[in-house]
Each structure stands twice: as C-alpha cells, then as structure tokens.
Design an enzyme around this catalytic site. Structure first.
Site, PDB file in Angstrom:
ATOM      1  N   HIS A   1       0.864  -1.185   0.000  1.00  0.00           N
ATOM      2  CA  HIS A   1       0.000   0.000   0.000  1.00  0.00           C
ATOM      3  C   HIS A   1       0.899   1.232   0.000  1.00  0.00           C
ATOM      4  O   HIS A   1       1.641   1.466   0.948  1.00  0.00           O
ATOM      5  CB  HIS A   1      -0.888  -0.040   1.242  1.00  0.00           C
ATOM      6  CG  HIS A   1      -1.927   1.034   1.271  1.00  0.00           C
ATOM      7  ND1 HIS A   1      -3.038   1.015   0.470  1.00  0.00           N
ATOM      8  CD2 HIS A   1      -2.025   2.167   2.003  1.00  0.00           C
ATOM      9  CE1 HIS A   1      -3.781   2.073   0.715  1.00  0.00           C
ATOM     10  NE2 HIS A   1      -3.188   2.800   1.637  1.00  0.00           N
TER      11      HIS A   1
ATOM     12  N   HIS B   1      -7.217   8.964  -1.050  1.00  0.00           N
ATOM     13  CA  HIS B   1      -7.891   8.815   0.256  1.00  0.00           C
ATOM     14  C   HIS B   1      -7.188   9.467   1.453  1.00  0.00           C
ATOM     15  O   HIS B   1      -7.708   9.375   2.573  1.00  0.00           O
ATOM     16  CB  HIS B   1      -8.219   7.349   0.552  1.00  0.00           C
ATOM     17  CG  HIS B   1      -7.023   6.466   0.776  1.00  0.00           C
ATOM     18  ND1 HIS B   1      -6.557   5.591  -0.176  1.00  0.00           N
ATOM     19  CD2 HIS B   1      -6.216   6.297   1.833  1.00  0.00           C
ATOM     20  CE1 HIS B   1      -5.519   4.931   0.299  1.00  0.00           C
ATOM     21  NE2 HIS B   1      -5.279   5.343   1.514  1.00  0.00           N
TER      22      HIS B   1
ATOM     23  N   ASP C   1      -7.905   0.775   2.334  1.00  0.00           N
ATOM     24  CA  ASP C   1      -7.628   1.778   3.369  1.00  0.00           C
ATOM     25  C   ASP C   1      -8.570   2.970   3.343  1.00  0.00           C
ATOM     26  O   ASP C   1      -8.438   3.882   4.153  1.00  0.00           O
ATOM     27  CB  ASP C   1      -6.165   2.255   3.193  1.00  0.00           C
ATOM     28  CG  ASP C   1      -5.694   3.087   4.377  1.00  0.00           C
ATOM     29  OD1 ASP C   1      -6.198   2.854   5.494  1.00  0.00           O
ATOM     30  OD2 ASP C   1      -4.840   3.970   4.192  1.00  0.00           O
TER      31      ASP C   1
ATOM     32  N   ASP D   1       0.566   5.076  -0.049  1.00  0.00           N
ATOM     33  CA  ASP D   1      -0.313   6.235  -0.021  1.00  0.00           C
ATOM     34  C   ASP D   1       0.223   7.264  -1.008  1.00  0.00           C
ATOM     35  O   ASP D   1       1.383   7.671  -0.920  1.00  0.00           O
ATOM     36  CB  ASP D   1      -0.395   6.797   1.404  1.00  0.00           C
ATOM     37  CG  ASP D   1      -1.308   5.941   2.271  1.00  0.00           C
ATOM     38  OD1 ASP D   1      -2.380   5.537   1.774  1.00  0.00           O
ATOM     39  OD2 ASP D   1      -0.953   5.664   3.427  1.00  0.00           O
TER      40      ASP D   1
END
Ligand SMILES: [Zn+2]
Length: 1097
Positions: free
Chosen positions: A298, A627, A410, A300
């Site tokens: 993941h 997000h 997430d 970000d």
C-alpha cells in the site's frame, strides 16, 4: 505352578523400563520455557550467545573494500539519475558514521566495492546499507535496481552474479531520500507535523557474506516460537512446538552454535515444519487451503510525504517486488492505482518495463481498476465514474487487461452506489478491510454480497486478518480463521501481506515465514489453516463466485453504504481542498457539455474537442481525490501540491470554457453593459432565477433567467418584490411572496411559509445559529471527530449590530459579524430574493459567510432547528439519496452522529420538509429535529496549519410544501452550478442545440442528465491510448435521483443521431436504443445510473 505362572506375568518391556527411578524429573513450567525462547533471537544482552550473532560469516566495510563518495542535491531537490551523476557534480569522500539531512533532502552516493578473493565460493553476498531513511540502488548505467528502507528493514541488496567477480572494483549508486517510510516524524508520534530538521546517520555500508543456514534457522525458529506462543494452550501442538524450540536451543548451546549445530537445529525444526520448507515446491500439493496469501504494497499517493516522494516510493517498492518475484516463484504481488503505474512509466521506464514483464508472466498483478485508491464519500458520482474510466483504460492500454476487483483496503468508508458503478465498470468484486477499525460496532461479515441503492451487487471480501500490511506471521494466518465472520457460507480468505502505507511490500522474510506456516499445516495438521500461494485475487473471487453460482452457498447481503464508524472529521477537514474539488467537478461538467455541443455545431471552424486538456484536468482532479488528500488527512506539503494542481486545473478550465463558448459563437463583446448577455444553462432542465449581473455603474444589477435558460431579461417590477425592514433593535424582517423571515441578532428566530401557513423554526429556537464544539478526538486529529464533541456546545453570538446590505426589490440582505475568538470571526449575510414568477422552485433563504479562522481543536457548525417530525433524514450522495436515522436508538444509529452529504440534506415529514443546501461542504448531522451543517475544523496534526485562513462558504435553507422531491435535487444543482453568461450575435441559431440532451416535458422529474461528453475513442477525440474507432459519439450519463422507476424522452434538439446504444461506464456498447422523432426513450429502475452512446450522423 507358582514359578511358571510368574514367568508368564513378566512384561516383555520391563527389561527396558527400569524398575527403579533413576532421578527426579520435574514438570516443565511452560511459562518459563516459553519466555526462554526470547533469548535465542535476542538482540540485547544475549546476542552473542544466541543465533543473531551467527547470521553472517564475515562483514567488511571501509576502504579498500567499500569506498563512498557523496553529492548532496541542492535546495531539497530530487534530481534524476542523469542530473545527479553529471560530471560537474562534485562527489566528496564520505564514510559510515556521517549524518545527512535535513529532512526531505536528497544525497547521491557513489559506492565502489571490491569483493575479497576468499569470497569466491560464498553462497550469498549482500551489500547492507542503513541510514535510517529510504534509498534506491542504481547501476552506474542508471538502472534503478532496488529500494532500501532503513532502520533494520530491507537494508540488504543481494549482490547479483554480474557483480560477484572477486578482486574487481564494482560501482553502484545509492540515492538517499532523507525521509523514513512514514516521512519525517518529530519524535515517536508519526501523525505530528513533520520535523524539518531530521538528520540521518549512515550506520551500515557493509559487504556481508551470509550464513544462509543460520538465516533459514532464524525463520524456522521465529515461526516455531510463534506456534508455541499462539496455538491454544490446551492444544497438543502448542506443547509440541515449545518442546521443539527448546530442543533447538539446547542443541545450539551444546555445540556452541557451530555450523554443524545449526544444521542439527534445522533438522529438529523440520520435525514440526516439514522437510519441504526450503523451496516453493511445498505449495505444489493440491491439499485444500483456506487462506490465500497475496503480496501487496500500500503506497499512499500522498500522506506524510509529498507526491514527489511517492513517485520515488513506487520505484523503490515495485523494483523490490520484481527482484523478489524472480527469487521466490510462489510469490504473487498485486498493486493498484493507474496513476502510480503512469508515474513509473514516465519517470522510471526501466522499472516500468520490469513490471510489465512480470505482469505478462502473471506474477505482478494490477488490481483495483481505478485511477487512485480514492475516497468514496466525497467525490461526485461522475468523479467515481472517471476513477474507473481512467483507471481501467490505463490498465487495458498498458497491460491488455481490465481489472475485475475494486481494491480499497484503506479508504474511509464506502458510499452506497459503489457496487452499481463497479458492475458498470467491469468489476464484480470488492476488497477492503477498513471497517475493522470501527470503534463502535463490529462489522458482522467477512464475505458477503454488497448491494447498491439500485439493487446491483458485488462480492465483498474483508480480510479477516484485518490488515492489508500483514507481516505474514503465524498469528496473521491463525486470525484469518479465528476472526472470520462468514464461516457458515465459506471459510476461505485472503491474507494480504507486505509492508505498506509508506510503500515497501513483501520482504523475503514474509515469504520465508509463510513457507513455514504452510509446512506446519502439512506436517502437524489443521491447528493452523493451510496457506496457498501462487494465485491471484481474481482466482480467490472466481471460486467464491462459482460457489454462489452453483448454489453451494448463499452469501448474506448488506444493503446500502458501508459506513465507517471512525474518521468522520474527514468530511470537513481541509475545507479549501474540498471546495476546489467541488468547483473543479462542476467546471469539468460544463466544459465537457459545451465542448461537446461545440464539436457538433461549432460556429468556429477547426474547433477540436480538447480531449488532451480535459484528460489532464481529470487526472489531476482524480489524483487529488486520493484517500488521504481530499479527506484532509495529509501533511501541509501535500496541500501545497494539491493547491498548485487545482490552480492549474482552474486556469486550463477557464481557457477551455472560453474556447468552447467562442466556438459556439459567443463573444465577450458589448462592453458597455447595456445589452444583457445570454445565459447558458448547462443543467438538464429549464432553469429560472435571478442572476447577479453587476456593472461598474450598477453594482446591484440583476437579470432574470427564463425560458429554457437561454435568455436573460431585466427584472421587471415584481408584484411581490423582496423587502426588508427593521422591526426592533437588531431585529429585521425579510419578506417575499413565499417567506417571511425574522432575523434577531444575526439568527433566524422565525421562518414563516406564507402559502403553507407554517412556521419552520420552533418557538424559542434559533435557526442559522452558529455553534462551536470542542474537538479533541482520541488520537487521529485530522481524521476523527468523536461522539463526545457534542457535549460542550457553545452558541456564538453576534458581536456587531446587523445592517441592511441590500434593500431590494430583487433581493434583500442583512449582514452580521460574530467574533469567534480574539483571532477568528465570521460575517454572515442572510439574503432573500424576490419570488420568481411561475417557478416551481421554492424560495430559499441564502447565507453567504466569510470566515477568518484561527482556532485550535474547535469545530464550527451552523444549526437549523425545524418543526419537522421524522425518524430519519435524507442526504444527497453520488447518483442518489441515502437515508439515515436522526435518533440514537441503537449503537448502529448512534454511530452515525456525523455523516456525509453532498449538495444537500433534507428532513421531511408527510406534506412538508426543509432542505439545507451547501456549495462546498460534506459534513452533516441531523439530531431529532435539528439539522446541523459542519463548516470548519481546526486539527493540528498532521498539518499544523490546516484550515487556518479565510474561507467563503454559502448555504441555504429551503422549506418546501410536500415531501422530498426533484425540487430539492434541482435546487442542489442550481445552488452549485453557475449560469454561464456571454453575448451572442445570433442566439436563435443555437436554440435547438441548447435543448439537446435534456429530458423533454412529461418525463419523470427524478431523471437527471448528469453528464454530456464525447466518446473516448472517437477518431476526432481519441488520445491514442486505445485504438480509435470510426464515427463521432456523444455519451450521456443519466440517473434516477429520487429512487423510483422513471421513464422519459431525452430530446435531441435537432442533433442528428443515426444509432444509439445503452453502454457501460467504459463506453462498451450494449443493447440498441431506438432513436425516435422526439428523441430517445429511456426507462430507468430506481437509482439506476445509465449511460447512452449516441452516434452522430
Ligand atoms: Zn492509505
């Protein structure tokens, strides 16, 4: 007889079982023997006596074997390899122990190393680099090879064959980024604003020959010790694992940790782990496995670091994975976000080619089908569509495949139309785990059918290990079963492992540990569920889908939004960003609509649909919906980045809009202001209303938009003009034909609906009342507003006397200033326009607010107590309405104490209701009869200055006779979408065109034409990503906004259409739709989103 009988009675075993006890043997005290296990892998006082001291045969550093030179990039720049290795850059000598900084700076190291002659036969040689920050290994020819994490994590670069010649100097480069995986935390709390002055000490720059047996034993023992600790106390397997561990330690000690003792230890370990753990072959058996392991990373797209760093994180992380995929045949890795692939393609072509090859081999698996892992609460419906359209098209154009699983591990809650949009974008699966963070109610399912407002469904799986960054420990495997909540339907699950958030992905250790977990299941039995590797997420869902299709199981259903019971502050934090998002979505809507019309009937020859520029704008807007960006949970640097992108979007957009208008024959002429301009209505219904058309001489000049939105006529003398009068000290009465409003000290104490003879504000209450709450969540400041914030509610009172700022007849207004604190204030202007003749739209009380905001951990809201009675309120969401309780009956109801809305919220009872409209807000709460719009928050982490500035906010109160219907839906649009005005020499020439693509009279009023655009692959439009197709097409996106089957005719206004299809979001043609004289007949089920593709003649 006695003697003979005696000999028969003697046991045949008694000879080996001594008659006399040799010595006392005690019961093993398990807790002590279990604690002892910690010694073996201890890094502290027992390191020298344990295994950790034996991991490497030899470690060398410094000259002559390792020579280091460094060049520090100026001004926190992040130069490319070519820029960094330019001849004129002076590389100076450096060494271990030196520190590098400050935060966010970049340093390039030239590393020259020479392997000693005696290392010729070493099995594995590694270069270890650790400066506590992130890095990238490059060849001296500029190929990025592998990322480095620091702080003991992923510090090894396995020296490949081509660098293994001994006594020969080799050169590599290491690019050091002065940030950690989680940015530049100040102290131990990662969400505090970054420390600008972090320095990083280079602690390792060593050549290491690895003792591979010891390393293998390290993983053996790690997993065994976990088994001893984590298997149930009353299980034989737990006791057995403990015995094996202690035996290993005893054997190691007995021979002082010699190489032969390590081999012996491994033999002991394999009695529990099985003999196959050193290869991927152990996964070859077809024994049924409950858990499927999938590597993931993941990243970000921004969070505790800016976008520029993300680009490097992607290259580091995915290069690592390519390397690991080569070394571990069973590993499969999935990664989402087309934007991240696009960055890699643009900035790291070598790394991208490597990824592409692995995608081809099926080992690197693109997933998610969206542009970024975006927020789903805040973006508009069309934005969600574009996330999929741009995402899927990227994956298809680069890898020849679309994704089937929407992947959002997430994101902070999932809005109710996602299943429908997923299905329309070719995805029938959805993966997340975030609801495991709920801090009130436990979500009851692991695998289930998630159902949209319109009834569309996807299979949803929420990993029961409750993480997308599993360390692949035995406990993660165990929890995949113990926390599984859908066992009655299907016991399988995904285990998503690999370092994440700041990037990274699986390490070799993760893969090694999983081999051992699998070994235990195969050797010892079912106490540990079996893990399978080597498959894809799609394989996992395929099996579930098949099981459901054959009727073998029936998955339970969950209707409506997957409301996240945490992070409710993200509907409000970083107000400017959210406002920019709303404005950009609207601008793009208008550009696409007008540019489409202009390409159909361009007055200006040579006008071309500005696809490239529109794509660029969309990609930027979609990126900012990431997000942690749009929700407001990133550091300040990220908002500097997004401000810059939005500025670009608005600049390009302004030009595109002007060019499209010009192509339609509009001009900016007639500067004298005497002739009123023409209005262009970009919405799908007739629009009437007052339009402010100020000139220098006449700042208060208004126009009245009438008749299909095309003309602007001067406001004539209203029969019931708006009026305002002062009735008492600081009390004012504003009135039009529909409403009479009493404003006392800036708050509305009475709002009377004249026609309905109804008072809207309860006696003694104050509407438009500003209130402030203390806002200190449990931890996640920018993210959370916690339920207890509602307790100390403080009303704000006007600090200036109210003044009349506009006195009619078209519009009246009164303004009041309220001091919030010594640093913050808010000026509100309450206005009422004259009633619009023959308009169906109810009158609104509009409020314009200017806020200077410099608070600490406070939450500003505005309240509207009403005389409405109901047990639920309605909120606009993407392509629909979501109904939520306004009471706290159950903990599920109470958890929704702060919810997300789009352009409006509504509280209605039978026969009457109140809608609250807004121009840029998303947070709302309705408690009993009080509606509350959330305005501004003041969190101090991770951005110390979030929202500390001047804000402009508009909202409106719209009481309405009758229930919630299209009047509110349309008012929401009209409140947000400006009427575009310009002069036109021959406006009648556009009459037909401007009526095209709108519902004709008699159509169901809930139907909305949301988007009008050109076909992605039209030959005159295509950006070349995908093969262009013959013909010119218009795409229409239509939805039912009210939740009832709707029928209607989309008019074509003289635009000639030869054929029409219903299509999906990716513009694949479906069933043919008849094109009649009147236009196109359509029928939609409740809350359906339908797209149509019209081929132009
Ligand atoms: Zn994230």
């Amino acid at each position: 007889m006695g003697g003979e009988a005696n000999s028969i009675m003697v046991s045949p075993f008694s000879a080996s079982y001594p008659q006399l006890a040799e010595r006392p043997v005690g019961k093993q005290i398990n807790s002590i023997y279990r604690q002892r296990l910690g010694q073996f892998l201890d890094q502290g006082q027992y390191k020298k006596q344990g295994l950790m001291d034996k991991l490497y045969h030899v470690r060398i550093s410094g000259s002559p074997h390792v020579k280091l030179h460094v060049w520090s990039a100026p001004d926190l720049s992040r130069p490319t390899f070519e820029e960094a290795t330019k001849k004129e850059n002076e590389y100076r000598k450096t060494q271990k122990g030196e520190s590098f900084g400050p935060s966010w700076s970049t340093h390039w190291f030239r590393v020259q190393f020479t392997l000693p002659e005696e290392w010729e036969q070493e099995r594995q040689v590694e270069f270890h680099w650790d400066a506590g920050n992130e890095g990238m290994v490059w060849t001296d020819a500029g190929k990025p090879l592998q990322g480095l994490t620091g702080n003991g994590n992923r510090k090894e670069w396995v020296v490949p064959k081509e660098y293994r010649e001994v006594e020969k100097e080799q050169t590599i480069y290491i690019e050091m980024a002065c940030n950690r995986m989680f940015g530049n935390p100040a102290g131990g709390d990662v969400i505090q604003p970054p420390e600008p002055n972090n320095y990083y000490k280079l602690s390792e720059a060593d050549l290491v020959s690895v003792n591979t047996d010891t390393r293998a034993l390290y993983f053996d023992f790690t997993v065994l010790a976990d088994a001893a600790r984590e298997f149930p106390d009353n299980s034989y397997e737990s006791h057995q694992a403990l015995q094996v561990c202690n035996k290993i330690m005893d054997a190691f000690i007995a021979d002082s940790g010699s190489n032969s003792s390590i081999k012996e230890c491994r033999k002991i370990a394999k009695t529990f782990l099985g003999n196959d753990i050193d290869t991927s072959k152990l996964y070859d058996s077809d024994k049924p496995a409950l858990i499927q392991g999938i590597g993931h990373c993941h990243i970000d797209t921004c969070w505790l670091w800016p976008w520029a760093e993300t680009k490097r994180k992607i290259a580091r992380s995915w290069s690592n994975q390519c390397d690991l995929l080569d070394r571990y045949p069973e590993l499969r890795f999935c990664a989402s976000s087309a934007q991240q692939y696009k960055w890699l393609e643009e900035y790291y072509p070598y790394a991208f080619d490597r990824v592409k090859q692995h995608v081809k081999d099926g080992t690197f698996q693109p997933i998610g089908g969206s542009w970024v892992e975006h927020d789903t609460n805040l973006p508009s419906g069309e934005s969600l569509v574009r996330q999929f359209l741009y995402g899927q098209r990227f994956f298809e154009s680069r890898f020849g495949q679309r994704c089937r699983t929407f992947w959002l591990p997430d994101t902070f809650g999932y809005s109710t139309q996602i299943p429908q949009l997923c299905r329309l974008a070719g995805m029938d699966r959805f993966f997340t785990q975030k609801l495991s963070w709920n801090n009130i109610n436990k979500f009851p399912h692991t695998t289930f059918n998630w159902v949209s407002l319109d009834g569309s469904q996807v299979i949803c799986h929420m990993a029961p290990a409750e993480t997308y960054t599993a360390e692949a420990n035995l406990g993660d495997v165990k929890r995949s079963v113990t926390q599984h909540k859908s066992m009655d339907q299907d016991p399988t699950s995904l285990l998503v492992f690999g370092k994440g958030d700041g990037g990274g992905g699986p390490t070799f250790g993760h893969v090694e540990k999983l081999r051992r977990c699998r070994g235990i299941s195969d050797t010892v039995g079912s106490v540990l569920p079996r893990v399978q590797m080597g498959r894809s997420v799609e394989d996992f869902f395929d099996r579930l889908e098949k099981k459901a299709a054959t009727g073998e199981t029936e998955f339970v259903t969950w209707y409506g939004e997957l409301y996240f019971e945490l992070h409710r502050g993200t509907y409000t934090t970083q107000a400017a960003n959210k406002r920019n998002n709303r404005k950009a979505e609207i601008l793009l809507h208008d550009i696409e609509y007008l540019a489409t019309l202009a390409t159909i009937d361009g007055k200006k020859k040579g006008y071309k649909y500005p696809k490239k520029e529109i794509d660029g704008m969309w990609e930027n807007v979609l990126l900012c919906q990431f997000h942690d960006c749009l929700p407001g949970s990133s550091i300040e640097m990220c908002y500097d980045d997004s401000d810059e992108l939005y500025a670009k979007v608005f600049k390009t957009g302004g030009n595109l809009l002007r060019e499209a208008m010009e192509a339609l024959g509009f001009d900016d002429g007639d500067g004298d202001g005497k002739v009123l301009p023409k209005a262009v209505n970009t919405l799908g219904w007739e629009r009437k209303g007052l339009l402010h058309l100020p000139t220098k001489e006449e700042p208060g000049r208004y126009g009245l938009v009438v008749d299909g939105g095309m003309d602007v006529v001067p406001p004539y003398c209203f029969a019931d003009a708006a009026s305002v009068k002062q009735s008492d000290e600081n009390t004012f009465v504003l009135k039009n034909k529909d409403l009479e409003i009493v404003v006392e000290n800036g708050a509305i104490t009475s709002l009377y609906d004249i026609k309905s003879k109804r008072e809207v504000v309860p006696k003694g209450s104050k509407a438009n009342q500003l209130v402030i709450f203390d806002d200190r969540p449990l931890y996640w400041q920018a993210w959370d507003v916690e339920v207890y914030h509602l307790n100390p509610r403080k009303e704000l009172h006007a600090t200036s006397s109210t003044t009349i700022t506009e006195s009619g007849p078209e519009r009246v207004a009164v303004s009041t200033t309220t001091q919030i604190s010594d640093k913050s204030w808010i000026k509100t202007t309450i206005s009422l326009a004259a009633s619009i003749p023959s308009s169906n739209q109810p009158s609104q009380v509009e409020v314009d607010a200017e806020v200077e905001w410099h608070e600490t951990m406070k939450f500003l809201k505005v309240e509207f107590p009403t005389t409405i009675t109901n047990t639920s309120a309605s909120y606009e969401t993407q392509f629909g309405i979501v109904s939520r309780p306004n009471h706290y009956n159950t903990t599920w109801d109470m958890a929704k104490f702060e919810v997300c809305c789009h352009k409006w919220a509504d509280l209605s009872e039978h026969g009457y209701g109140v809608s609250v409209l807004n121009d840029s807000k998303y947070g709302f709460a309705t408690v009993g009869n009080v509606m509350r719009l959330s305005l501004l928050r003041a969190p101090k982490a991770p951005d110390a200055h979030a929202d500390m500035k001047r804000h402009h906010i508009r909202w409106a109160i719209m009481p309405h006779a009758g229930g919630l219907d299209e009047r509110t839906v349309r008012a929401g649009f009209e409140f947000n979408f400006p009427v575009r005005t310009a002069h036109h020499p021959d406006p009648r020439s556009l009459d037909g065109l401007l009526e095209a693509f709108k519902f004709r009279e008699g159509s169901s009023p809930g139907l909305v034409v949301d988007t009008v655009k050109r076909g992605e692959d039209d030959e005159d439009v295509s950006n070349g990503d995908m093969p262009a197709k013959k013909g010119r097409h218009v795409i229409l996106r239509v939805y039912d906004s009210l939740g009832g089957r709707g029928r209607g005719t989309i008019g074509l206004g003289g635009v000639r259409v030869s054929k029409a299809w219903k299509c999906n979001l990716l513009e694949d043609e479906g069933e043919v739709v008849e094109v009649g004289e009147e236009g196109i007949e359509v029928e939609l089920r409740a809350f359906e989103v339908a797209s149509y593709k019209l081929r132009l003649v």
